[in-house]
Design a protein around this motif. Sequence first.
Motif, short mmCIF file in Angstrom:
data_model
loop_
_atom_site.label_atom_id
_atom_site.label_comp_id
_atom_site.label_asym_id
_atom_site.label_seq_id
_atom_site.Cartn_x
_atom_site.Cartn_y
_atom_site.Cartn_z
N UNK A 96 0.95 -1.33 0.08
CA UNK A 96 0.14 0.09 0.09
C UNK A 96 0.84 1.24 -0.07
N UNK A 97 2.09 1.12 0.75
CA UNK A 97 2.96 2.36 0.76
C UNK A 97 3.38 2.44 -0.57
N UNK A 98 3.68 1.50 -1.29
CA UNK A 98 4.55 1.65 -2.55
C UNK A 98 3.50 2.31 -3.61
N UNK A 99 2.17 1.58 -3.67
CA UNK A 99 1.10 2.14 -4.62
C UNK A 99 0.88 3.66 -4.08
N UNK A 100 1.08 4.14 -3.05
CA UNK A 100 0.86 5.62 -2.48
C UNK A 100 1.61 6.42 -2.97
N UNK A 101 2.81 6.03 -3.06
CA UNK A 101 4.14 6.68 -3.56
C UNK A 101 4.18 6.68 -5.21
N UNK A 102 3.75 5.63 -5.84
CA UNK A 102 3.55 5.82 -7.19
C UNK A 102 2.47 6.80 -7.64
N UNK A 103 1.60 6.71 -6.79
CA UNK A 103 0.27 7.50 -7.31
C UNK A 103 0.61 8.98 -7.10
N UNK A 104 1.31 9.35 -6.15
CA UNK A 104 1.84 10.57 -5.77
C UNK A 104 2.68 11.08 -6.79
N UNK A 105 3.72 10.20 -7.27
CA UNK A 105 4.67 10.64 -8.20
C UNK A 105 3.93 10.80 -9.59
N UNK A 106 2.94 9.99 -9.93
CA UNK A 106 2.10 10.19 -11.25
C UNK A 106 1.48 11.60 -11.07
#
Length: 76
Positions: free
Chosen positions: A33-43
Amino acid sequence: MENSGDIVPFMKEVLKEGPSRNMVKIYALGSALTLLGMVGGMVEMILLPFSGDSPADGKQTAELFMDKKRRERLLL
């Protein structure tokens, strides 16, 4: 846990007990979930300049700011 001082004793206790199968699943889920949040923020940061929500140029922004100042002066 109210502050970061509580984290160290908690982690020592968890490591003393040894990782159980359920604990590993929870850690894996949290990491995913942390990784998905980071990727979403970067996008979102990458696509932010291309969104049409904000005024395109500084002139429009300045006009909006001046209109707000005029309204404040009229109210006074």
